[in-house]
Design a protein around this motif. Sequence first.
Motif, PDB file in Angstrom:
ATOM      1  N   GLY A 241       0.818  -1.196   0.000  1.00  0.00           N
ATOM      2  CA  GLY A 241       0.000   0.000   0.000  1.00  0.00           C
ATOM      3  C   GLY A 241       0.852   1.246   0.000  1.00  0.00           C
ATOM      4  N   ASP A 242       0.196   2.412  -0.157  1.00  0.00           N
ATOM      5  CA  ASP A 242       0.902   3.693  -0.209  1.00  0.00           C
ATOM      6  C   ASP A 242       0.896   4.426   1.134  1.00  0.00           C
ATOM      7  OD1 ASP A 242       1.592   3.512  -2.936  1.00  0.00           O
ATOM      8  OD2 ASP A 242      -0.410   4.198  -3.512  1.00  0.00           O
ATOM      9  N   THR A 243       0.108   3.926   2.098  1.00  0.00           N
ATOM     10  CA  THR A 243       0.040   4.543   3.415  1.00  0.00           C
ATOM     11  C   THR A 243      -0.001   3.427   4.461  1.00  0.00           C
ATOM     12  OG1 THR A 243      -2.363   4.576   3.787  1.00  0.00           O
ATOM     13  CG2 THR A 243      -1.451   6.292   2.341  1.00  0.00           C
ATOM     14  N   PRO A 244       0.221   3.756   5.741  1.00  0.00           N
ATOM     15  CA  PRO A 244       0.103   2.720   6.777  1.00  0.00           C
ATOM     16  C   PRO A 244      -1.294   2.118   6.883  1.00  0.00           C
ATOM     17  CG  PRO A 244       1.298   4.630   7.612  1.00  0.00           C
ATOM     18  CD  PRO A 244       0.723   5.027   6.303  1.00  0.00           C
ATOM     19  N   PHE A 245      -2.302   2.836   6.346  1.00  0.00           N
ATOM     20  CA  PHE A 245      -3.674   2.344   6.363  1.00  0.00           C
ATOM     21  C   PHE A 245      -4.075   1.670   5.052  1.00  0.00           C
ATOM     22  CE2 PHE A 245      -3.801   6.006   9.363  1.00  0.00           C
ATOM     23  CZ  PHE A 245      -4.141   5.296  10.516  1.00  0.00           C
ATOM     24  N   GLY A 246      -3.138   1.595   4.118  1.00  0.00           N
ATOM     25  CA  GLY A 246      -3.458   0.995   2.836  1.00  0.00           C
ATOM     26  C   GLY A 246      -4.165   1.972   1.916  1.00  0.00           C
ATOM     27  N   PRO A 247      -5.058   1.484   1.037  1.00  0.00           N
ATOM     28  CA  PRO A 247      -5.501   0.092   0.941  1.00  0.00           C
ATOM     29  C   PRO A 247      -4.373  -0.843   0.493  1.00  0.00           C
ATOM     30  CG  PRO A 247      -6.320   1.353  -0.915  1.00  0.00           C
ATOM     31  CD  PRO A 247      -5.690   2.340   0.012  1.00  0.00           C
ATOM     32  N   PHE A 248      -4.434  -2.096   0.952  1.00  0.00           N
ATOM     33  CA  PHE A 248      -3.399  -3.075   0.669  1.00  0.00           C
ATOM     34  C   PHE A 248      -3.912  -4.136  -0.305  1.00  0.00           C
ATOM     35  CE2 PHE A 248      -2.232  -1.348   4.806  1.00  0.00           C
ATOM     36  CZ  PHE A 248      -0.882  -1.070   4.613  1.00  0.00           C
TER      37      PHE A 248
END
Length: 453
Positions: A241-248
């Motif tokens: 993903g692109d952030t710690p929260f994803g989306p993954f």
Amino acid sequence: MIRLAATLLLGFSSAAAAAAPSNPDPFAEHARNPLLPGYFADPSIVHDKGEWFIYATIDPWGEGKLGLWRSRNFRDWTFATPNWPTKAAATSPTSGKSGVWAPSVVRGRDGHFWMYVSVGNEVWVGTADHPAGPWRDANGGKPLIPRNFRPGFHMIDAEAFIDDDGQAYLYWGSGLNWVNGHCFVVKLKPDMVTFDGAVRDITPEHYFEGPFMLKRNGRYFLTSSWGNTTKDSYQLRYAVGDTPFGPFHEPEDKPLLATNPASQIISPGHHAIFREGGRDFILYHRQALPFPREGDEVLRQVAVDALTITGDRILPVKPTHEGADVPGTAAHRAAGRPVRLTASSARDPLHQAAKAADDNYATGWQAAPGTRSWLQADLGASRRIGASQLRPARPSQPLRFTIQLSDDAQHWRSIGGAITASGSPIALPAMAKTRFVRLTFDNTPSILEWTFP
């Protein structure tokens, strides 16, 4: 020996296989995987001021405390149990029956060490000034994530992640009855305890439990376990993903690390990833051999192998019995004097006395059940003996034994009285000039190695 082991491994279903290691013999002398002497799972690792610390679940299925291994050279490990958590100290009205599982230890931006650990099927948090403790509860004697926080899911396997900017996140979650695993994440406030915002469900494809987050080249890699750790289906997967929260999402539908029956590497999973000398490594557990075990007992051991990340891909891990060369660490464990070991009995051909002198933690001597047993070392000639070391398969459980010496293996003299000891290694006292040393046990022991200086 390989033929017999292969026979014992028949009967489990085939699973996706990783690349075969260069030496597929799990019983070869001087093998460096398993890394730790004993049955442990769910490892977390810290490197601080020249010392390595590995925290792990004590198998089978955890005890009322954690296992902690310490080493200066990454090869010779000493066992202890941290003062916290314990099942007795970390309990609440919502606690389940399970023991202490799956620690995650990180250094926070405050310089303190923080542990997120599953106790009684819920997540607790503790802190310490040193990786070995003493640890103290950090949430007022109550779970950070109670068992009923998200009904229908398993509130276990918490893993902390510190981003490049010092911001901390906590990932956790599993399913019930080996299905329907879900992964949750929340941002943590600077106190490393308070949630900063809403909890989010970020479950990727092929997720069951054991999340571990890492960041490379600006991308976030959510790695996790999928399948059933009691079967050969357990494996590692990853999503990006692109952030710690994803989306993954998984960039490709294939495991990162999986069962390889031909190499006798079974059910690898629940891992930690660490970086040393500019290289990445993966620390994980896999089933102890032989598998499946008698009575379906679940015993796992910790291994380490190399990991390679290219762009937004993690290459399939090559699982080995040789282990990885970690920069700045010893190439091998400290060598002991060659000795010939014999015993009163052995559980089966894979657990004969000689297996406790082969410098391989996958093997060891096990006495036949229900017998009062002895293990005997022949040094080849009479000589003075320095302190020898026992590495039991279950270092948290006490052994009780006596020591006898002989020059001819016929006439024996006792030294001292009965010894009760636990831990690893157990140091035996230096002895007078002799050729034979015999340990006679009150219980039925399992000894991975007995080494002499």
